[in-house]
Scaffold this motif. Structure first.
Motif, PDB file in Angstrom:
ATOM      1  N   SER A  59      -2.833  -5.915  -9.612  1.00  0.00           N
ATOM      2  CA  SER A  59      -2.500  -5.523  -8.240  1.00  0.00           C
ATOM      3  C   SER A  59      -3.741  -4.996  -7.512  1.00  0.00           C
ATOM      4  CB  SER A  59      -1.336  -4.522  -8.236  1.00  0.00           C
ATOM      5  OG  SER A  59      -1.791  -3.222  -8.050  1.00  0.00           O
TER       6      SER A  59
ATOM      7  N   PHE B 268      -5.316  -6.657  -4.189  1.00  0.00           N
ATOM      8  CA  PHE B 268      -5.484  -5.832  -2.995  1.00  0.00           C
ATOM      9  C   PHE B 268      -6.921  -5.912  -2.467  1.00  0.00           C
ATOM     10  CE2 PHE B 268      -6.901  -1.997  -0.903  1.00  0.00           C
ATOM     11  CZ  PHE B 268      -5.968  -1.864   0.113  1.00  0.00           C
TER      12      PHE B 268
ATOM     13  N   GLN C   2      -4.299   2.494   3.093  1.00  0.00           N
ATOM     14  CA  GLN C   2      -3.506   1.630   2.208  1.00  0.00           C
ATOM     15  C   GLN C   2      -3.770   1.957   0.739  1.00  0.00           C
ATOM     16  OE1 GLN C   2      -3.705  -2.649   3.362  1.00  0.00           O
ATOM     17  NE2 GLN C   2      -4.623  -1.881   5.248  1.00  0.00           N
TER      18      GLN C   2
ATOM     19  N   GLU D 294      -1.801   4.883  -0.038  1.00  0.00           N
ATOM     20  CA  GLU D 294      -0.380   4.528  -0.217  1.00  0.00           C
ATOM     21  C   GLU D 294      -0.115   3.930  -1.588  1.00  0.00           C
ATOM     22  OE1 GLU D 294       1.096   2.083   3.030  1.00  0.00           O
ATOM     23  OE2 GLU D 294       0.344   3.624   4.426  1.00  0.00           O
ATOM     24  N   LEU D 295      -1.103   3.189  -2.099  1.00  0.00           N
ATOM     25  CA  LEU D 295      -0.951   2.601  -3.434  1.00  0.00           C
ATOM     26  C   LEU D 295      -1.059   3.653  -4.536  1.00  0.00           C
ATOM     27  CD1 LEU D 295      -3.082  -0.650  -2.985  1.00  0.00           C
ATOM     28  CD2 LEU D 295      -0.620  -0.557  -3.416  1.00  0.00           C
TER      29      LEU D 295
ATOM     30  N   TRP E  40      -3.821   5.364  -5.395  1.00  0.00           N
ATOM     31  CA  TRP E  40      -5.082   5.349  -6.139  1.00  0.00           C
ATOM     32  C   TRP E  40      -5.746   6.717  -6.189  1.00  0.00           C
ATOM     33  CZ3 TRP E  40      -7.880   0.154  -4.556  1.00  0.00           C
ATOM     34  CH2 TRP E  40      -7.080  -0.917  -4.983  1.00  0.00           C
TER      35      TRP E  40
END
Lengths: 416, 382
Positions: free
Chosen positions: B15, B19, B48, B51-52, B54
């Motif tokens: 993923s 991304f 983003q 949001e993931l 990380w």
């Protein structure tokens, strides 16, 4: 899953207990060259405990832990074999048996041999009854191995073999040979090779040791003059020997790459002197106590140790990965190449570490371990030549791993 | 030591890879450079990434994180290295958040970490003072006043320093310049009186700053960790960051190598593919071997960080091995990246140049190969 883990734990306890009871005290000390157990008809044991240790391990099949029990092996799965290895290392156990039968022939017989061939040869490898040698290189066929010319002609139920091999490790001490022979001269070179086994005591076989720059003679020239080998000794299909030959080379490279791990227990240089760390030796010879006084040597040793640590991690990763899937693959070329270069670097560093005490050849004025450093340094030069030169390994990586085009086939297609 | 990724890690890797490829390709860095972007990273992309999850990868759940371990953060860094993604992942997360998490009091963690994980706070380490990394050579001083400390000194190579909200300032509270004793860490707001920040445009188009502290007054509660005894924990935090940076460098190195291979299989000269030339094949094969070694040490070092039984000396060794090795190999591969692409390799239009620029910055940051060889030798007592 828990049951599996429990079973592995039980295996570890049992193995540990057995090793505690059965590994003789002197077999828990670093290996010395003269005491490496090779087995074979004429096996000689400098240290009687080598023989005891070998017999006990062979009895359990643990000289070949992962081979099936029906062929005399230990019948262990990969996890168990890793545990056994860890337990052996825990007590610094020496290898009970060092043998080309274990590291090279056995794995390809398991893959390509007939049931009869497995039954005939594998148990004798496990029990160290037969010592094998490898008939690959020829005077005119070094890196271009597939151009080999030793020929085998069918006569009734036998092949008649004529030709010669070179760089045959310990041919003068081996009982049997696994040998590449040409069985068809009319087809492209890779398609006319067969893989055959025969007794070195057969009529017409002779050997002649070759002295190396180190003074040692681990290799021989080997001559075949109308040697008879029964047809049932052919492994795999007629003229399909190159497939087996290449597979065996992968196993050989895996074996050689382990020398770069500075295990101190190999047959290609690296025995007693590997017990000491290079930095320890360098400091002792300079009378340094807490920091190596030569800053350049210190930096070079640090770089070497960093590389050898990452190399050891890579070998370990390769084991972890193959435990999940395939056997040796093209990465064996990478490991072979890097391992050999590391071994050579280590020897060069040891030479620098002991200065002029590493320049002696024999006699007074030098300690035995100093003379050994010199001899092993010279011996290490062969590491990147035997088993396929470093240049050949790089070719293999470029073609098989990286998928780069072959200049030879490209120029051929161009001509057409 | 598990060097093979588990299923969860494998999923994360896929993923993260997708991304970065889709949302933060190298063209983003080029645009930021060309536009002389004020922030220096793309805020949308950073949002983003937040949001993931990380940013909270290696932060405990208690403090707003996801407890996925350094292995997870390393995977994300590796993939972001492939596209040279510019973001506060190294400055604010790998260094800033890690420092607070490893050194801070429970109160400090509760206050700061959730904000960092949510992207509301960028916190950056102000450490280096000289042209090369030397974490114990600290002259920036912090003098004790009654209830506060007065900080004076200059810092350089402070990542994302021009947009940071807070700094962790490494300062000397006692001892001589070289002493490991007498080093303390302070949390300093960027807008505190006496702090002046100069953005430095770096060759890799990432962001850093030189920062001057002139009679900066901070309360004693700004102390991160114990007074005078900051070095050991700082060094551990640096080791974590060295390993994380090595993971990012691994991603970049692999990307350059993939691009080299692609070119060797596509460029024709003398009527054949240049990849058929042995002079190039052997160099490629050597690079491949070195990269395989790099993968092993990065995986092993990340696994070491997540192993509760690993001691700090072990981590220090792994960190120095990883940073030394990756510095050498990224240097080699980035140089070959330019050379093996020939003429096009030296143009700005072609992307390979971004990697050689990033390589030099990443090599030096947190200690170059010779720094870490020296450190490793000392750790090994020679």
């Amino acid at each position: 899953m828990n049951m599996q883990l429990q079973a592995l734990d039980d295996f570890r306890s049992a193995a540990r207990e057995w090793l505690e009871e059965n590994c003789p005290p002197s077999m828990r000390t670093p290996m010395v060259q003269e005491e490496i157990a090779w087995g074979g008809r004429n096996a000689h044991y400098e240290n009687p405990e080598s023989k005891i240790w070998l017999e006990r391990m062979a009895e359990k099949g643990w000289t070949c832990p992962t081979w099936p029990a029906e062929f005399g092996g230990g019948g262990l799965n990969k996890e168990e074999a890793i545990i056994l290895n860890e337990e052996l290392r825990r007590i610094n156990a020496r290898p009970a048996l060092t043998s080309f039968g274990i590291s090279m022939l056995g794995p390809v017989l398991l893959e390509y041999g007939s049931h009869e061939q497995k039954m005939e040869h594998l148990p004798k490898i496990v029990r160290a009854e037969i010592r094998w040698c490898q008939g690959y290189s020829e005077p005119g066929s070094g890196s271009d191995l597939a151009s080999l010319k030793t020929k085998a002609e069918l006569q009734g139920d036998h092949y008649i073999i004529n030709g010669s091999k070179i760089w045959t490790s310990y041919a003068d001490k081996a009982d049997w040979i696994f040998c590449l022979v040409r069985t068809d001269f009319e087809v492209p070179k890779h398609s006319g090779i067969s893989f055959i086994l025969f007794d070195m005591a057969s009529k017409g076989v002779s050997t002649k040791p070759i002295q190396l720059i180190s003074g040692a003679s681990p290799f021989c020239e080997t001559f075949f003059d109308d040697v008879k080998a029964p047809v049932e000794n052919l492994v795999g299909r007629l003229n399909d020997g190159w497939t087996i030959a290449k597979r065996l080379l992968q196993h050989e490279r895996t074996m050689i790459s382990s020398f770069g791990l500075a295990s101190g227990q190999s047959d290609r240089g690296g025995t007693t002197s590997t017990v000491d760390s290079v930095e320890g030796v360098a400091m002792r010879y300079r009378g340094d106590t807490d920091k190596l006084s030569d800053p350049v040597l210190r930096d070079d040793i640090a770089q070497f140790k960093i590389d050898s640590t990452t190399f050891a991690l890579t070998s370990q990763r390769s084991v972890e990965e193959s435990a999940q899937g395939q056997g040796p693959n093209a990465t064996s070329s990478m490991l072979k190449n890097y391992g050999c270069e590391l071994n050579k670097r280590r020897s060069e560093l040891l030479m620098r570490a002991i200065g002029s005490q590493g320049l002696g050849w024999e006699g007074e004025g030098f300690e035995e371990h100093e003379l050994l450093v010199t001899r092993e340094w010279l011996r290490s030069k062969a590491n990147s030549i035997e088993g396929g030169t470093s240049e050949i390994q790089l070719n293999v990586i470029a073609k098989r791993v990286l998928g780069l085009p072959d200049i030879l086939s490209m120029s051929k297609t161009k001509k057409k | 030591m598990a060097m093979v990724l588990n299923d969860d890690q494998q999923l994360l890797k896929e993923s993260a890879k997708n991304f970065c490829r889709q949302n933060s390709p190298l063209s983003v860095l080029r645009r930021l450079r060309d536009e002389k972007d004020k922030i220096g990273f793309d805020k949308d992309i950073w949002n983003q990434m937040l949001e993931l999850g990380w940013a909270g990868m290696a932060i405990p759940e208690t403090y707003g994180g996801f407890d996925f371990g350094y292995g997870g953060l390393g995977i994300v860094l590796e993939e972001s290295g492939r596209t040279l993604t510019s973001s506060p992942l190294i400055s604010a997360i790998l260094l800033g958040a890690t420092a607070v998490n490893e050194i801070g009091s429970d109160e400090q963690k509760r206050e700061i970490l959730p904000k960092v994980v949510a992207g509301e706070l960028i916190i950056s380490l102000a450490l280096d003072e000289n042209i090369s990394h030397a974490p114990n050579q600290i002259t920036t001083s912090a003098k004790k006043d009654t209830n506060s400390f007065i900080i004076n000194g200059e810092k350089t190579f402070v990542l994302d320093g021009h947009v940071a909200d807070k700094f962790i300032v490494v300062a000397r509270t006692a001892g001589e310049t070289d002493n490991k004793q007498g080093i303390s860490l302070f949390l300093v707001d960027a807008n505190t009186a006496g702090v002046s920040i100069t953005r430095t445009f770096m060759v890799d188009n990432r962001n850093s700053a030189k920062i001057k502290f002139e009679d900066v007054n901070v309360l004693s509660s700004a102390l991160l960790g114990e007074v005078d005894k900051g070095f050991a924990t700082l060094d551990y935090v640096l080791d974590i960051a060295r390993i994380g940076l090595a993971a990012e460098m691994l991603g970049s190195t692999q990307e350059v190598f993939d691009r080299i291979l692609e070119y060797l299989k596509q460029r024709e000269q003398f009527g054949v593919l240049i990849g058929s030339f042995q002079g190039l094949q052997h160099r490629a094969a050597n690079m491949y071997s070195e990269i395989e070694l790099c993968k092993s040490v990065v995986r092993a070092a990340l696994a070491g960080l997540d192993n509760k039984n690993a001691d700090r000396v072990e981590i220090a060794e792994l960190a120095s091995i990883a940073k030394a090795k990756l510095s050498e190999v990224f240097f080699l591969v980035s140089n070959e990246g330019v050379q093996m692409h020939g003429g096009i390799g030296m143009t700005d239009e072609f992307d390979i140049g971004f990697f050689i620029k990033r390589a030099r910055v990443a090599q030096q940051y947190l200690g170059d190969a010779s720094f870490h060889r020296d450190r490793y030798a000392s750790l090994k007592n020679f």
